[in-house]
Enzyme design. Structure first.
Site, short mmCIF file in Angstrom:
data_model
loop_
_atom_site.label_atom_id
_atom_site.label_comp_id
_atom_site.label_asym_id
_atom_site.label_seq_id
_atom_site.Cartn_x
_atom_site.Cartn_y
_atom_site.Cartn_z
N THR A 100 0.83 -1.20 0.00
CA THR A 100 0.00 0.00 0.00
C THR A 100 0.87 1.25 0.00
O THR A 100 1.97 1.26 0.57
CB THR A 100 -0.94 0.00 1.23
OG1 THR A 100 -1.63 1.23 1.26
CG2 THR A 100 -0.20 -0.18 2.54
N SER A 147 -1.23 3.38 10.46
CA SER A 147 -2.16 2.54 11.24
C SER A 147 -1.50 1.18 11.46
O SER A 147 -0.53 0.83 10.77
CB SER A 147 -3.49 2.35 10.50
OG SER A 147 -3.29 1.47 9.39
N TYR A 168 -2.77 -1.52 10.55
CA TYR A 168 -2.93 -2.21 9.27
C TYR A 168 -1.78 -1.86 8.32
O TYR A 168 -1.12 -2.73 7.75
CB TYR A 168 -4.27 -1.85 8.60
CG TYR A 168 -4.19 -1.94 7.10
CD1 TYR A 168 -4.08 -3.18 6.47
CD2 TYR A 168 -4.12 -0.78 6.30
CE1 TYR A 168 -3.94 -3.26 5.08
CE2 TYR A 168 -3.98 -0.86 4.94
CZ TYR A 168 -3.88 -2.10 4.33
OH TYR A 168 -3.71 -2.19 2.97
N HIS A 169 -1.54 -0.54 8.14
CA HIS A 169 -0.48 -0.14 7.22
C HIS A 169 0.87 -0.70 7.69
O HIS A 169 1.71 -1.08 6.88
CB HIS A 169 -0.43 1.39 7.10
CG HIS A 169 -1.57 1.98 6.30
ND1 HIS A 169 -2.69 2.51 6.89
CD2 HIS A 169 -1.77 2.11 4.97
CE1 HIS A 169 -3.52 2.95 5.95
NE2 HIS A 169 -2.99 2.71 4.78
N LYS A 197 1.66 -4.15 6.47
CA LYS A 197 2.18 -4.19 5.10
C LYS A 197 3.68 -3.90 5.07
O LYS A 197 4.40 -4.43 4.23
CB LYS A 197 1.45 -3.16 4.23
CG LYS A 197 -0.03 -3.42 4.06
CD LYS A 197 -0.26 -4.55 3.06
CE LYS A 197 -1.71 -4.69 2.69
NZ LYS A 197 -1.96 -5.82 1.81
P1 NAD Z 1 -11.05 -7.25 0.61
O1 NAD Z 1 -11.11 -7.28 2.10
O2 NAD Z 1 -12.28 -6.96 -0.15
O3 NAD Z 1 -10.43 -8.62 0.08
C1 NAD Z 1 -9.46 -9.37 0.77
C2 NAD Z 1 -9.87 -10.84 0.71
O4 NAD Z 1 -8.89 -11.63 1.39
C3 NAD Z 1 -11.22 -11.09 1.40
O5 NAD Z 1 -12.08 -11.78 0.53
C4 NAD Z 1 -10.85 -11.91 2.63
O6 NAD Z 1 -11.85 -12.84 2.98
C5 NAD Z 1 -9.56 -12.59 2.19
N1 NAD Z 1 -8.67 -12.94 3.31
C6 NAD Z 1 -8.27 -12.13 4.33
N2 NAD Z 1 -7.49 -12.82 5.17
C7 NAD Z 1 -7.37 -14.08 4.67
C8 NAD Z 1 -6.68 -15.25 5.11
N3 NAD Z 1 -5.98 -15.26 6.23
N4 NAD Z 1 -6.79 -16.37 4.35
C9 NAD Z 1 -7.53 -16.38 3.21
N5 NAD Z 1 -8.21 -15.31 2.76
C10 NAD Z 1 -8.13 -14.17 3.49
O7 NAD Z 1 -9.88 -6.20 0.25
P2 NAD Z 1 -9.56 -5.49 -1.15
O8 NAD Z 1 -10.06 -4.12 -1.09
O9 NAD Z 1 -9.92 -6.38 -2.26
O10 NAD Z 1 -7.98 -5.41 -1.03
C11 NAD Z 1 -7.17 -6.47 -1.49
C12 NAD Z 1 -5.71 -6.17 -1.18
O11 NAD Z 1 -5.33 -4.95 -1.80
C13 NAD Z 1 -5.43 -6.02 0.31
O12 NAD Z 1 -4.22 -6.66 0.62
C14 NAD Z 1 -5.31 -4.53 0.49
O13 NAD Z 1 -4.45 -4.23 1.54
C15 NAD Z 1 -4.75 -4.07 -0.84
N6 NAD Z 1 -5.16 -2.69 -1.16
C16 NAD Z 1 -6.48 -2.35 -1.26
C17 NAD Z 1 -6.82 -1.03 -1.56
C18 NAD Z 1 -8.26 -0.58 -1.66
O14 NAD Z 1 -8.50 0.63 -1.82
N7 NAD Z 1 -9.24 -1.47 -1.61
C19 NAD Z 1 -5.81 -0.09 -1.77
C20 NAD Z 1 -4.48 -0.48 -1.66
C21 NAD Z 1 -4.16 -1.78 -1.35
N1 USQ Z 2 -11.20 10.11 4.61
C1 USQ Z 2 -12.05 11.18 4.81
N2 USQ Z 2 -13.38 10.92 4.91
C2 USQ Z 2 -13.90 9.66 4.81
C3 USQ Z 2 -13.03 8.58 4.60
C4 USQ Z 2 -11.67 8.84 4.51
O1 USQ Z 2 -11.62 12.33 4.89
O2 USQ Z 2 -15.12 9.53 4.91
C5 USQ Z 2 -9.74 10.36 4.47
C6 USQ Z 2 -8.89 9.64 5.49
O3 USQ Z 2 -8.74 10.42 6.65
C7 USQ Z 2 -7.59 9.46 4.71
C8 USQ Z 2 -8.04 9.34 3.27
O4 USQ Z 2 -9.37 9.85 3.21
O5 USQ Z 2 -6.80 10.61 4.81
C9 USQ Z 2 -8.04 7.92 2.74
O6 USQ Z 2 -8.83 7.11 3.59
P1 USQ Z 2 -9.47 5.74 3.06
O7 USQ Z 2 -10.30 5.18 4.16
O8 USQ Z 2 -10.08 5.95 1.73
O9 USQ Z 2 -8.16 4.89 2.79
P2 USQ Z 2 -7.12 4.22 3.76
O10 USQ Z 2 -7.55 4.16 5.16
O11 USQ Z 2 -5.77 4.83 3.50
O12 USQ Z 2 -7.14 2.71 3.22
C10 USQ Z 2 -7.47 2.38 1.89
C11 USQ Z 2 -7.69 0.88 1.84
C12 USQ Z 2 -6.38 0.18 2.21
C13 USQ Z 2 -5.27 0.67 1.32
C14 USQ Z 2 -5.16 2.18 1.33
C15 USQ Z 2 -4.22 2.73 0.29
O13 USQ Z 2 -8.72 0.50 2.74
O14 USQ Z 2 -6.54 -1.22 2.06
O15 USQ Z 2 -4.05 0.12 1.76
O16 USQ Z 2 -6.44 2.75 1.00
S1 USQ Z 2 -3.24 4.07 0.88
O17 USQ Z 2 -4.16 5.09 1.39
O18 USQ Z 2 -2.48 4.56 -0.22
O19 USQ Z 2 -2.41 3.55 1.93
#
Ligand code: NAD
Ligand code: USQ
Length: 389
Positions: free
Chosen positions: A144, A179, A181-182, A185
């Site tokens: 991420t 966070s 979470y981050h 990664k």
């Molecule tokens: P999502 O939660 O919709 O999908 C993740 C999937 O992985 C889910 O279906 C979940 O059931 C499965 N999973 C989680 N833990 C598991 C485990 N231990 N074993 C098997 N399956 C498991 O998330 P997404 O939005 O599709 O994101 C996918 C990936 O991309 C994530 O790693 C996320 O960090 C990364 N990512 C997402 C975004 C975004 O904006 N959605 C942005 C940047 C990075």
């Molecule tokens: N934000 C608002 N209002 C909202 C929701 C979010 O102002 O209602 C702001 C947050 O404070 C943050 C930004 O928007 O500054 C992004 O928040 P987000 O919830 O859209 O994204 P984030 O928490 O960063 O996480 C999402 C995905 C995560 C991925 C990440 C990419 O859930 O899986 O890793 O985007 S990145 O942001 O580049 O790390």
């Protein structure tokens, strides 16, 4: 190629599996359906209804004539992970399968520990499985952009050449994530780089920005192929949330001043980036990093784009930021690697936003407005044993 998509039931994993299958690859998906479980736990649901995996797979076979194999299991179970990789013998493993919501990881101790255990151990098991089964398998891992945070220097693609006291080295770019979470990664990235350096694995770490959009050409072929569309304050991402808020007549919830800037990417580009990375593997021993984003916007700008794009009146509300993040900062990111491999980005456009408004409007009756308000506070973890927090 044979490509195994871990997290293949998720928002991005499912459309990626379809995109790769459509391009003629032999695809398998794996998931433990934890994401559907978080919905139950939080009492929320995808705005767009999604089908069970078996229905999705049957629908894809019906519309495309192609089969996708499915594995059910938890990556934290190392025996399962290794047996699956030995059974499918992929050329590439695309790893999406992690708990991905920053707010979820900040709820309380239990959710932080779950997130890091699930993500770090699952990824470690994938690395060991590849090393045991066939070290030639290419790992394409979703990282991420938030791993870097918002440093006051330009962000490079994973690596930084550092000169210190007259000596120079190529180091992993320093991380300042926002966070637990981050942070998971960041830990993954270090484990993968170590596995490449020590075992000679090949890996691509894709530091992806915030994804927006709901449809890809493949998911649009049948309603049963739809991917999820989250809007709640824990799993909903910013642009998708703002679109749904506009349609509902709910104020757009900008956290803080809205000056915080993030990298963004269209879901159609996400699936294409994965194809490009898989078809152009890293070398043996190489830890290759791409910044998977196509544009940057501040949250305030995103709110204005959505508000201006909507036909009705839209109010923007500036909430006290529940997160700890910089409001105003430098943000200059290199993201040329995927373009060099052939990515032609879909930039944020009115057409895309209009199509998202249509999706949101079609399903707006399903929205639980109460789930829109942020409840997780970065400064105070909840304590289930104490009523005052
Ligand atoms: P999502 O939660 O919709 O999908 C993740 C999937 O992985 C889910 O279906 C979940 O059931 C499965 N999973 C989680 N833990 C598991 C485990 N231990 N074993 C098997 N399956 C498991 O998330 P997404 O939005 O599709 O994101 C996918 C990936 O991309 C994530 O790693 C996320 O960090 C990364 N990512 C997402 C975004 C975004 O904006 N959605 C942005 C940047 C990075
Ligand atoms: N934000 C608002 N209002 C909202 C929701 C979010 O102002 O209602 C702001 C947050 O404070 C943050 C930004 O928007 O500054 C992004 O928040 P987000 O919830 O859209 O994204 P984030 O928490 O960063 O996480 C999402 C995905 C995560 C991925 C990440 C990419 O859930 O899986 O890793 O985007 S990145 O942001 O580049 O790390």
């Amino acid at each position: 190629m044979r490509i195994l998509v871990l997290g293949g039931d998720g928002y991005l994993g499912w459309p990626t599996a379809l995109h790769l299958s459509d391009r003629g690859h032999e695809v398998a998906v794996a998931d433990n359906y934890a994401r559907r479980g978080y919905d139950h736990e939080l009492g929320v649901d995808s705005l767009v209804p999604i089908e069970p995996m078996q229905v999705r797979l049957d629908a894809w076979r019906e519309v495309s004539g192609k089969s996708i194999k499915s594995y059910y299991g938890d990556l934290v179970d190392g025996e399962f992970t290794e047996a699956m990789i030995a059974d499918f013998r992929p050329d590439a493993v695309v790893h999406f399968a992690e708990q991905r919501a920053a707010p979820y990881s900040m709820i309380d101790r239990r959710h932080a520990v779950y997130t890091q255990q699930n993500n770090v151990i699952g990824n470690l098991n994938v690395l060991f499985a590849i090393q045991q089964v066939d070290p030639d398998i290419h790992l394409v891992k979703l990282g991420t952009m938030g791993e870097y945070g918002t440093p006051n220097i330009d962000i490079e693609e994973g690596w930084l050449e550092v000169t210190h006291n007259g000596r120079t080295d190529r180091m992993l770019y320093p991380k300042k994530p926002g966070s637990f979470y981050h942070l998971s990664k960041v830990h993954d990235s270090h484990n993968i780089e170590f596995a490449c350096r020590v075992w000679g694995l090949r890996a691509t770490d894709l530091n992806q920005g915030v994804v927006y959009g709901q449809e890809t050409p493949q998911t649009a072929r049948d309603a049963r192929l739809a991917t999820r569309f989250d809007y709640d304050a824990i799993f909903g991402t910013v642009l998708n949330r703002f679109v749904i808020q506009a349609v509902l007549g709910h104020p757009l919830t900008v956290y803080g001043t809205g000056g915080q800037t993030r990298g963004l990417i269209d879901i159609r580009d996400t699936v294409e980036c994965i194809r490009l990375a898989a078809e152009n593997p890293a070398d043996r021993g190489e830890f290759r990093v791409f910044n998977q984003m196509t544009e940057k916007y501040s949250v305030g700008e995103i709110a204005k784009i959505v508000a201006n794009g909507y036909e009705g009146p839209v109010e923007i509300e500036y909430l006290d930021n529940p997160r700890v993040e910089q409001g105003e900062h430098h943000y200059n990111v290199r993201h040329t690697g995927l373009v060099e491999l052939g990515l032609e980005p879909h930039l944020l456009s009115n057409t895309l936003i209009e199509s998202l408004f249509r999706v949101a409007d079609k399903h707006k009756e399903r929205v639980d407005v109460a789930a829109m308000r942020p409840t997780v506070n970065w400064r105070h973890a909840a304590n289930p044993l104490r009523a005052d927090r």
